[in-house]
Design an enzyme around this catalytic site. Sequence first.
Site, PDB file in Angstrom:
ATOM      1  N   CYS A  20       0.828  -1.210   0.000  1.00 58.55           N
ATOM      2  CA  CYS A  20       0.000   0.000   0.000  1.00 58.55           C
ATOM      3  C   CYS A  20       0.866   1.265   0.000  1.00 58.55           C
ATOM      4  CB  CYS A  20      -0.913  -0.046   1.227  1.00 58.55           C
ATOM      5  SG  CYS A  20      -1.754   1.489   1.624  1.00 58.55           S
ATOM      6  N   CYS A  36       0.172   3.645   2.871  1.00 56.22           N
ATOM      7  CA  CYS A  36       0.678   3.038   4.115  1.00 56.22           C
ATOM      8  C   CYS A  36       2.175   3.290   4.249  1.00 56.22           C
ATOM      9  CB  CYS A  36       0.417   1.536   4.135  1.00 56.22           C
ATOM     10  SG  CYS A  36      -1.324   1.075   4.097  1.00 56.22           S
TER      11      CYS A  36
END
Length: 144
Positions: free
Chosen positions: A69, A72
């Site tokens: 991600c 992230c």
Amino acid sequence: MSDAQHIVCPHCAGVNRVPAARLTQAPKCGKCKQPLFDGKPLELTATNFRQHIGRSDIPVLVDFWAPWCGPCKMMAPVFEEAAMQLEPHVRVAKVNTETEQTLAGQFGIRSIPTLALFRGGQEVAHQAGAMDLNSLTRWVRSQL
């Protein structure tokens, strides 16, 4: 009411009773003698999640994330800094949703990163999306 707080050791998962006044004095685990707070997010798994969420008297902030991600990855250093700022009053932890899919499903994680704040074993707040450090710490403090 006692002013002692139950703090779960990030190293051995032992539960320690720490007087509230001593939280900021670098307390060590009575079992393994390691620091109870090290200013870094704790990796939670299905094995240790319940112990840390359910047995800790301080709130636990969990970042549900995944290694693939992009947002992230961008938020990871912010979360590291948040751990240094929020501990010892809030335990900061991470759950990798790729390896801990059961936990992600249990808490209805639909997008990542998602932050969840737990207190007394219960989820009390939930916020999806990456945040900068000021927004993150302000959000956590507003929920306490």
